[in-house]
Structure formats: structure tokens, C-alpha cells
Design a protein around this motif. Structure first.
Motif, PDB file in Angstrom:
ATOM      1  N   SER A  85       0.824  -1.199   0.000  1.00  0.00           N
ATOM      2  CA  SER A  85       0.000   0.000   0.000  1.00  0.00           C
ATOM      3  C   SER A  85       0.867   1.261   0.000  1.00  0.00           C
ATOM      4  CB  SER A  85      -0.968  -0.003   1.181  1.00  0.00           C
ATOM      5  OG  SER A  85      -0.255  -0.106   2.385  1.00  0.00           O
ATOM      6  N   SER A  86       1.959   1.246   0.765  1.00  0.00           N
ATOM      7  CA  SER A  86       2.811   2.440   0.809  1.00  0.00           C
ATOM      8  C   SER A  86       3.453   2.736  -0.533  1.00  0.00           C
ATOM      9  CB  SER A  86       3.907   2.278   1.854  1.00  0.00           C
ATOM     10  OG  SER A  86       3.337   2.361   3.127  1.00  0.00           O
ATOM     11  N   THR A  95       1.337   5.075  -1.912  1.00  0.00           N
ATOM     12  CA  THR A  95       1.417   6.405  -1.297  1.00  0.00           C
ATOM     13  C   THR A  95       2.521   7.242  -1.950  1.00  0.00           C
ATOM     14  OG1 THR A  95       0.921   5.249   0.762  1.00  0.00           O
ATOM     15  CG2 THR A  95       1.424   7.581   0.939  1.00  0.00           C
ATOM     16  N   LEU A  96       3.550   6.559  -2.475  1.00  0.00           N
ATOM     17  CA  LEU A  96       4.708   7.285  -3.014  1.00  0.00           C
ATOM     18  C   LEU A  96       4.313   8.432  -3.942  1.00  0.00           C
ATOM     19  CD1 LEU A  96       7.462   4.639  -3.846  1.00  0.00           C
ATOM     20  CD2 LEU A  96       7.305   6.214  -1.938  1.00  0.00           C
ATOM     21  N   MET A  97       3.443   8.153  -4.895  1.00  0.00           N
ATOM     22  CA  MET A  97       3.140   9.174  -5.887  1.00  0.00           C
ATOM     23  C   MET A  97       2.035  10.134  -5.444  1.00  0.00           C
ATOM     24  SD  MET A  97       5.102   9.495  -8.355  1.00  0.00           S
ATOM     25  CE  MET A  97       6.712   8.773  -8.364  1.00  0.00           C
ATOM     26  N   VAL A  98       1.447   9.859  -4.273  1.00  0.00           N
ATOM     27  CA  VAL A  98       0.467  10.807  -3.739  1.00  0.00           C
ATOM     28  C   VAL A  98       1.168  12.132  -3.429  1.00  0.00           C
ATOM     29  CG1 VAL A  98      -1.168  11.212  -1.836  1.00  0.00           C
ATOM     30  CG2 VAL A  98      -0.972   8.951  -2.831  1.00  0.00           C
ATOM     31  N   ILE A  99       2.501  12.079  -3.315  1.00  0.00           N
ATOM     32  CA  ILE A  99       3.250  13.290  -2.988  1.00  0.00           C
ATOM     33  C   ILE A  99       3.348  14.246  -4.186  1.00  0.00           C
ATOM     34  CG2 ILE A  99       5.650  12.724  -3.606  1.00  0.00           C
ATOM     35  CD1 ILE A  99       6.219  13.635  -0.565  1.00  0.00           C
ATOM     36  N   PRO A 144       0.776  15.709  -6.285  1.00  0.00           N
ATOM     37  CA  PRO A 144      -0.587  15.981  -6.751  1.00  0.00           C
ATOM     38  C   PRO A 144      -0.634  16.876  -7.982  1.00  0.00           C
ATOM     39  CG  PRO A 144      -0.109  17.215  -4.748  1.00  0.00           C
ATOM     40  CD  PRO A 144       1.014  16.257  -4.946  1.00  0.00           C
ATOM     41  N   TYR A 145       0.387  17.680  -8.189  1.00  0.00           N
ATOM     42  CA  TYR A 145       0.355  18.593  -9.327  1.00  0.00           C
ATOM     43  C   TYR A 145       1.037  18.004 -10.558  1.00  0.00           C
ATOM     44  CZ  TYR A 145      -1.173  21.890  -5.810  1.00  0.00           C
ATOM     45  OH  TYR A 145      -1.878  22.509  -4.818  1.00  0.00           O
ATOM     46  N   TYR A 180      13.825  10.667  -5.346  1.00  0.00           N
ATOM     47  CA  TYR A 180      12.409  10.805  -5.001  1.00  0.00           C
ATOM     48  C   TYR A 180      12.088  12.263  -4.668  1.00  0.00           C
ATOM     49  CZ  TYR A 180       8.000   9.742  -2.539  1.00  0.00           C
ATOM     50  OH  TYR A 180       6.698   9.702  -2.110  1.00  0.00           O
ATOM     51  N   ALA A 211      -7.520   6.109   4.135  1.00  0.00           N
ATOM     52  CA  ALA A 211      -8.135   6.933   3.103  1.00  0.00           C
ATOM     53  C   ALA A 211      -9.149   7.895   3.718  1.00  0.00           C
ATOM     54  CB  ALA A 211      -8.809   6.051   2.061  1.00  0.00           C
ATOM     55  N   PRO A 246      -2.945   4.161  -2.294  1.00  0.00           N
ATOM     56  CA  PRO A 246      -2.439   3.037  -1.490  1.00  0.00           C
ATOM     57  C   PRO A 246      -3.412   1.860  -1.438  1.00  0.00           C
ATOM     58  CG  PRO A 246      -2.612   5.052  -0.158  1.00  0.00           C
ATOM     59  CD  PRO A 246      -2.900   5.430  -1.562  1.00  0.00           C
ATOM     60  N   LEU A 247      -4.691   2.154  -1.320  1.00  0.00           N
ATOM     61  CA  LEU A 247      -5.699   1.092  -1.286  1.00  0.00           C
ATOM     62  C   LEU A 247      -5.729   0.347  -2.619  1.00  0.00           C
ATOM     63  CD1 LEU A 247      -8.026  -0.228   0.271  1.00  0.00           C
ATOM     64  CD2 LEU A 247      -9.555   1.447  -0.755  1.00  0.00           C
ATOM     65  N   ILE A 277       2.459  20.222   0.447  1.00  0.00           N
ATOM     66  CA  ILE A 277       2.587  18.911  -0.194  1.00  0.00           C
ATOM     67  C   ILE A 277       2.692  17.768   0.835  1.00  0.00           C
ATOM     68  CG2 ILE A 277       4.056  17.490  -1.679  1.00  0.00           C
ATOM     69  CD1 ILE A 277       2.554  19.477  -3.303  1.00  0.00           C
ATOM     70  N   LYS A 320       3.230  27.874 -10.964  1.00  0.00           N
ATOM     71  CA  LYS A 320       1.881  27.319 -10.940  1.00  0.00           C
ATOM     72  C   LYS A 320       1.027  27.955  -9.855  1.00  0.00           C
ATOM     73  CE  LYS A 320       0.752  22.838 -12.795  1.00  0.00           C
ATOM     74  NZ  LYS A 320       1.033  21.416 -12.799  1.00  0.00           N
ATOM     75  N   GLY A 367      -6.057   0.191   4.541  1.00  0.00           N
ATOM     76  CA  GLY A 367      -6.134   1.175   3.463  1.00  0.00           C
ATOM     77  C   GLY A 367      -7.331   2.086   3.619  1.00  0.00           C
ATOM     78  N   THR A 415       0.690  13.185   1.879  1.00  0.00           N
ATOM     79  CA  THR A 415       1.169  11.832   2.168  1.00  0.00           C
ATOM     80  C   THR A 415       1.312  11.546   3.650  1.00  0.00           C
ATOM     81  OG1 THR A 415       3.349  12.737   1.749  1.00  0.00           O
ATOM     82  CG2 THR A 415       2.417  11.342   0.051  1.00  0.00           C
ATOM     83  N   GLN A 446       0.514   8.247   5.868  1.00  0.00           N
ATOM     84  CA  GLN A 446       1.579   7.536   6.562  1.00  0.00           C
ATOM     85  C   GLN A 446       1.324   7.451   8.061  1.00  0.00           C
ATOM     86  OE1 GLN A 446       2.923   5.818   4.109  1.00  0.00           O
ATOM     87  NE2 GLN A 446       4.576   5.700   5.592  1.00  0.00           N
ATOM     88  N   SER A 450      -6.231   9.995  -3.593  1.00  0.00           N
ATOM     89  CA  SER A 450      -5.644   9.735  -2.281  1.00  0.00           C
ATOM     90  C   SER A 450      -5.844   8.279  -1.865  1.00  0.00           C
ATOM     91  CB  SER A 450      -6.237  10.681  -1.232  1.00  0.00           C
ATOM     92  OG  SER A 450      -7.623  10.603  -1.276  1.00  0.00           O
ATOM     93  N   ILE A 451      -6.652   7.512  -2.633  1.00  0.00           N
ATOM     94  CA  ILE A 451      -6.769   6.091  -2.282  1.00  0.00           C
ATOM     95  C   ILE A 451      -5.809   5.231  -3.113  1.00  0.00           C
ATOM     96  CG2 ILE A 451      -9.142   6.235  -1.440  1.00  0.00           C
ATOM     97  CD1 ILE A 451      -9.889   4.747  -4.110  1.00  0.00           C
TER      98      ILE A 451
END
Lengths: 397, 309
Positions: free
Chosen positions: A200-201, A204-208, A210-211, B150, B23, A223-224, B259, B252, B19, B263, B267, A220-221
Motif C-alpha cells: 500500500s505504501s 502512497t509514493l506518488m500521492v506526494i 498531486p500537481y 524521489y 483513506a 495506497p488502497l 505537499i 503554478k 487502506g 502523504t 503515513q 488519495s486512495i
């Protein structure tokens, strides 16, 4: 690890060096030449990565997809050892082997991508822990899970070498085997928990970003969705490997196990399908599907061929009876779908504001990835010929 | 068969609980770290800049980066293309049309914004980025860095640059607010010090915001009524005044939500006191026990062994 008694599994008696194996060794060799080039001349010399696209093929395929597709290990472990469906016992060891080798190669693949690869152990230092980082969570869980996978393999080593190894090794193996027999339940559950966490994490990586992430995938789901798709791809991957290994090693197809296993795919995939539909509807993102961009086509392929089509096919009893259709539907399409999903999330959906052009992986990047996959297949073959992993079969008359 | 399927659905539900909880929790905004009024920053008045690019030279000079002689920087041809900071230049100036006066384009300097709540700081797997508590500069420790990049994916301003040509010791490169200089001498960053037009003011961020709003109040025809960086993504140390909206000049239009809030809420709810992982562990443990007992009972009833065969 497993209550199956000695003698039910045995090493495959098969010549190791076949033309196919030689071909794989060649592919691996070529890949490693490119890999060496990367270590000598740097990432910039081999890859098409740049300041706008810092993550590419190696992260999308070798790492993210590798982790997802090695998910057959924890789903199978849960099925056999937590839900006690022991009719599936025979697929336990090969699934575990695939996970163990898969995660090992995720780590090796990561070494190619890390600029300062010799620092890969840094996340293990408490002074550098960053609990805010999803990546730290992924790294920590993968490291722990890999250790758990190795521990779970010790009984297989013990079974193979006890009685034939030098006395001292024999004694150590016997000792470990006895201890593990008592505490294996702990590692089995721990493995499933760690898998749920890092699968699941990984989402989460790419949730960081958003733009940057295209709205067809940004939610935001994530990870689910990553967790459920990792569970959904577990059995297809096991079926895929089982059929492939049977063909390649000239063994009988284990259809009596694979058929009931395939029945469990559609409910999970169905849940994934519904969540995905609901998510896109809530976020009012359906119009992006028809926007005619690279992203929209990739989404259609991923969701159409990778999720919806196999879901429809798996509802048909004809498909589940035929090894060929089962292979295509459950395994090829779903495995392809999850692979494409990870690739999409990690670099197709990634749309940096200042990118001049879309990142396309270089030949060198592809060769390293293909080389590593070849090595993985080779090692799998080596392991099943050395260790008692595949179920013993009746000798051909 | 039915039992198996039901059992598996249960498992899916169990695993999914983690999850789903995170969420639903991510909807709730998390309490973020407070911004210190003493943090330093730079206010850029883009209506003053003449595009001499001396700041680009000074930056390279200060950071020992290879550079052309300073007189070569007069060349205006570079403005034909939008440029970005990279590993060999932590700041660049770009030119944009001025709708009010075509003769005098707007020049906008780009560099790390030094966010109050920075994505790179939150993202880094080994904590190689830190927000300096005293100065508010976002600084990088190459010694910790594993080179995963990253931070580059995380940064909304796309600032961290990577030394792709360096095979052995590549680093992430970006503006550090001349941190070493700041902490030692309390002087100005190199780019601010060299500017002939006093385009930039260096000082406490909280005071710069007041200055910026004062200017807008005094010259409403000169500025857009918006201090870019005051609220964007939770605020940044670099602040911009402009004659046309910054989002028409490659900055932008961002929400106020930092940001890391996207996450870290996920977490932190996933790992709240390690409860969710422990709960999942005990749930799976109980299931294991229940199914094992059930299996043993069935075996006894059927009086046969090894259902797998």
C-alpha cells in the motif's frame, strides 16, 4: 515451513543447460554489459532520465512492478497457512521461491537506479530514519520482508541437505529447522502484514505529486488501489508461473489446483474494478479517458485489457476449464494490467510542468531490465533443480 | 468451495481495512508544524529586474560552479528559451512579455523556494533534506543521500537537480540560500548582494510579507494584488511581487495545502502508535487459529489426511 512431509517435494531432474537456458544467459550477459556501463559512466550516460523525469523504467518495472508481481508470495502464504486451504499446499513453495527471488531482484534492480548505490543500507540506520517518508516505509518493510522470506526458506534448505551435508552444517540446519518449526507461524503472519504495509505504501509514493500525476491515476486512495491490485495479481502470477514452469520443465499441468485457484481471482479483481470505477466517478475524471492523450490511451489499455477483459473472461466456466484460456485470461492479461498500472503511475502519468518531451526509456535501460528478468528465470530454474520445491510427480512409465 | 471464497473475501476485507481507514482519515487535515517568524527569506520584485543575470553569475561563483566570465552574461539571446535551474546553475532568469510595456519585459528569477513545509524534506528516505530551524533554509546533506531522486519527483517547483554525468558521487543540487554564508556571517545570499537594481530584499520572511503588501498598497497599478509564496503550499521563504500573475510566468497556481500533508496524513494514520499493523497482525493470527481448529475438526470427522492431494 510446511506441514507436508518429507518426500512430497523433490528437486526436478532435468538437464540445466538447454538451448533456452543458454539464450537466457546470453540475454543476461548483454544486460550486464549495459549495467556495467551505467556504473562506470553514470546514469546520464545510459538512461534517458533527466531533471524533469527523475524516475523511469527501472523504478516503474524493476522495482514497483517487481514488488507487485512478487505479491503471489504473500497471498499464497495467507491462503495456505492462515486460511488453511491445504489443497493448495503444492503451489506454496514455488510461490514463495518466486517472491524470494523477486524481492531479491527488486533490491538488485534498485542498485542500478540509485545514484549513490553504496549508501543503500542507510535507511537501516536509526539516525537517518524519516517516518514522514512513504519511501522509508516501503524501504524498511521490503528489507524486513526480504529477511522473512529468507528465513522461511531455511526449512527447504534443511530438507535438502540434512543427512547429506557435513556434520556441523547438518547440526546447524537441524537446530534452525527445529526452532523454526515452533515459530514459523510468527514469520508467516509477519510476512503478510509487512506485505500489506509496503504494497500500500508503494501507492502512497506518488500521492506526494498531486500537481504532476495525471488525474486518471491521482487519487488519495492510491495506497488502497495498490494493495488490492497486488492481492488480485497474486494468484494470476502463481498460475502464470505454474503453467510456464510446467511447460518448460516438461511436467504435467497442475490444473486440479489451478482451476479452483482461478475461482478466487474474479471476486478480488471485481472489488478492484468497482473501487476504480467509483473513484473515477467521485473525482469526476471520466472525461479524461476520452481526451486523446498518451495518458488516456494507456489508461484504456490498462483498465480495458488488464482489468475488465479478464474479469469478463473469468466469469466463464469454459475459460476456467481450458489451460490455454486460463493462462491468457487470468494470468497474462491481469499480470500485464498490473504491470502497466505501475508503469503508468510511476512515469506515464507523471507529467512535470517543465518537461520538454515525454520520457522514453533508452535501449540500455530496457536491456538491463530484460537482463535482470532473464537472471531471475535462470535462478528459478536453478533453485527448482537443486531444492525440493516442486511437488514430486509420478515417474513417466 | 464457497467457504474458500468467503474466507478469501474476509482476508481481502481484513487487509483492506488498513487502506480504508487511512483513506478516510486523509480527508481530515493534519496539524502542521508552525512557521517561525524568524525564518529568513528573499522578496523578489520582478517589476524592477532588468535581466542582467548577474545573480546567475554570482551564484555560480559563490558555489564554485564552472562559469563564463561575468561580461558574457549581458547576452539577451538566452531569453528566447525558457530555462530551468540545473546541477550547474542553481538559479536562472527568464523573460516574459509585459502587456503594459512591450519594451520592458518582465524578468523572473527562479531558484529553490525554500518551502515552509517542504516536499523534499518530507519525502527523503534518509532525511538528507532538513529545514534549518534558525534560518529556514532547506539544506541538503550529500553524506546521507542514496541518490534515489524521489525528492525530485516530490518537489512541486521541480527544483532539485541531479548530477546525471557523475558516476560515483552524484549529488542533488539546488539553491541553499547560501546557507554556509548565512550561518557564519549573517551576510546576504550571493545573488541578493550582487543585484545592481536591488530587485531582491533579504530579511525575515515575516517582515518581507509586510513590505510586499505595503508596496502593493502604494503602487496598485504596478503590481498584481498577490504576494506569491505567502500562502502557496503553506508558504515559501522566497516571495514574489509581479506585474502580471505569476502563474502566467511558469509559476503554478497552487493551493495552500502543503505537499507533505497529502502523504503524511496517510503515513501517520497507517502507523499511528504502530496500532494498525499490530491490529492486522492479531487479526490474521486469530484467523489462523480459527481456521486451523476448523481444519483439524474436519480432518477428524472425515478421518482422512492431506486435503491437498
Amino acid at each position: 515451513m510446511s506441514p507436508v512431509r518429507h518426500g512430497e517435494y523433490e528437486p526436478v531432474e532435468k538437464k540445466f543447460l538447454t538451448p533456452g537456458v543458454k539464450f537466457l544467459i546470453a540475454i543476461f550477459g548483454v544486460g550486464m554489459i549495459f549495467g556495467l556501463y551505467r556504473f562506470v559512466f553514470g546514469l546520464g550516460a545510459l538512461t534517458n532520465l533527466n531533471d524533469q523525469y527523475p524516475l523511469g523504467l527501472w523504478i516503474g518495472v524493476d522495482v514497483a512492478s517487481g514488488v507487485a508481481l512478487a505479491g503471489g508470495g504473500f497471498t499464497t502464504a495467507a491462503l495456505i497457512h492462515i486460511f488453511y486451504r491445504d489443497r493448495y499446499e503444492t503451489i506454496g513453495r514455488p510461490a514463495h521461491l518466486t517472491a524470494m527471488l523477486g524481492y531479491t531482484f527488486v533490491s538488485i534492480g534498485l542498485l542500478f537506479d540509485l545514484g549513490r548505490w553504496y549508501n543503500i543500507w542507510h535507511p537501516a540506520l536509526p539516525s537517518m530514519w524519516n517516518f514522514n517518508s512513504a519511501l522509508f516505509e516501503v524501504g524498511a518493510c521490503v528489507m524486513l520482508y526480504l529477511s522473512v522470506l529468507y528465513i522461511e526458506f531455511i526449512p527447504v534448505i534443511a530438507e535438502r541437505f540434512i543427512g547429506s551435508a557435513p556434520k556441523i552444517i547438518d547440526a546447524i540446519l537441524g537446530f534452525l529447522d527445529r526452532i523454526l518449526d515452533k515459530v514459523m507461524w510468527f514469520f508467516l503472519i509477519l510476512g503478510v502484514v509487512l506485505s500489506c504495509l509496503h504494497q500500500s505504501s508503494l501507492g502512497t509514493l506518488m500521492v506526494i505529486a498531486p500537481y504532476k500525476i495525471h488525474p486518471l491515476w491521482y487519487t488519495s486512495i492510491l495506497p488502497l488501489l495498490f494493495l488490492i491490485s497486488a492481492i488480485a495479481v497474486g494468484f494470476p502470477m502463481v498460475i502464470f508461473e505454474s503453467i510456464l514452469a510446467s511447460k518448460s520443465l516438461g511436467r504435467k499441468l497442475e490444473m486440479d489446483v489451478l482451476r479452483p485457484l482461478s475461482r478466487m481471482i474474479s471476486p478480488i479483481l471485481g472489488v478492484y474494478w468497482i473501487i476504480k470505477i467509483v473513484d473515477l466517478t467521485i473525482r469526476e475524471s471520466w472525461h479524461y479517458v476520452l481526451e486523446g492523450s498518451l495518458q488516456s490511451y494507456m489508461f484504456l489499455i490498462e483498465f480495458g485489457i488488464g482489468v475488465t477483459l479478464p474479469l469478463i473472461m473469468l466469469f466463464s466456466e469454459n475459460v476456467r476449464r481450458s489451460p490455454k484460456l486460463l493462462f491468457t485470461a487470468s494470468s497474462l492479461y491481469i499480470v500485464f494490467g498490473v504491470l502497466l498500472n505501475r508503469v503508468n503511475v510511476f512515469f506515464i502519468a507523471y507529467q512535470p510542468q517543465f518537461a520538454v518531451r515525454q520520457y522514453i526509456p533508452s535501449i540500455g535501460e530496457f536491456m538491463v531490465t530484460i537482463g535482470l528478468i532473464a537472471a531471475l528465470v535462470l535462478l528459478y530454474r536453478a533453485f527448482v533443480t537443486i531444492f525440493p520445491i516442486l511437488p514430486a510427480q509420478e515417474k513417466k512409465a | 468451495m464457497d467457504l474458500t471464497r468467503r474466507g478469501f473475501l474476509k482476508f481481502t476485507a481484513a487487509a483492506g481495512t488498513v487502506g480504508i481507514t487511512n483513506a478516510s482519515k486523509s480527508v481530515r487535515a493534519e496539524h502542521r508544524k508552525p512557521v517561525s517568524p524568524d525564518w529568513l527569506g528573499v522578496l523578489v520584485d520582478t517589476t524592477v529586474c532588468i535581466g542582467c543575470r548577474k545573480c546567475e553569475w554570482a551564484c555560480k561563483d559563490f558555489h564554485n560552479l564552472p562559469t563564463e566570465p561575468i561580461d558574457k552574461y549581458e547576452n539577451k539571446a538566452v531569453f528566447k528559451k525558457v530555462r530551468r535551474p540545473d546541477a550547474e546553475g542553481y538559479t536562472v532568469v527568464n523573460s516574459y512579455d509585459n502587456p503594459n510595456n512591450p519594451e520592458k519585459p518582465y524578468y523572473v528569477k527562479v531558484q529553490c523556494m525554500h518551502c515552509n513545509d517542504a516536499a523534499c524534506v518530507s519525502a527523503c528516505i534518509v532525511g538528507a533534506f532538513t529545514k534549518d530551524e534558525r534560518t529556514g533554509a532547506v539544506i541538503y546533506d550529500a553524506w546521507k543521500c542514496i541518490g534515489c531522486r524521489y525528492c525530485m519527483a516530490a518537489c512541486p517547483f521541480q527544483i532539485p537537480a541531479y548530477e546525471y554525468q557523475n558516476a560515483l558521487t552524484p549529488q542533488i543540487r539546488k539553491c541553499n540560500l547560501c546557507f554556509s554564508n548565512l550561518s557564519k556571517y549573517r551576510k546576504q545570499p550571493a545573488c541578493v548582494a550582487i543585484c545592481p537594481m536591488e530587485t531582491m530584499i533579504f530579511g525575515k520572511r515575516s517582515e518581507l510579507i509586510k513590505i510586499a503588501h505595503d508596496r502593493i498598497r502604494k503602487y496598485p497599478e504596478r503590481y498584481v494584488d498577490h504576494v506569491y509564496g505567502e500562502h502557496e503550499l503553506g508558504g515559501t521563504s522566497w516571495l514574489y511581487l509581479s506585474g502580471k500573475p505569476m502563474w502566467e510566468m511558469h509559476f503554478k497556481h497552487y493551493d495552500e495545502k502543503p505537499i507533505p500533508a497529502y502523504t503524511e496524513t496517510i503515513q501517520h494514520s497507517l502507523f499511528k502508535n504502530f496500532l494498525p499493523p499490530l491490529a492486522l497482525f492479531s487479526m490474521l493470527g486469530s484467523l489462523m487459529w480459527i481456521f486451523k481448529r476448523q481444519e483439524q475438526r474436519e480432518k477428524k470427522q472425515n478421518n482422512q489426511e492431506g486435503g491437498g492431494k
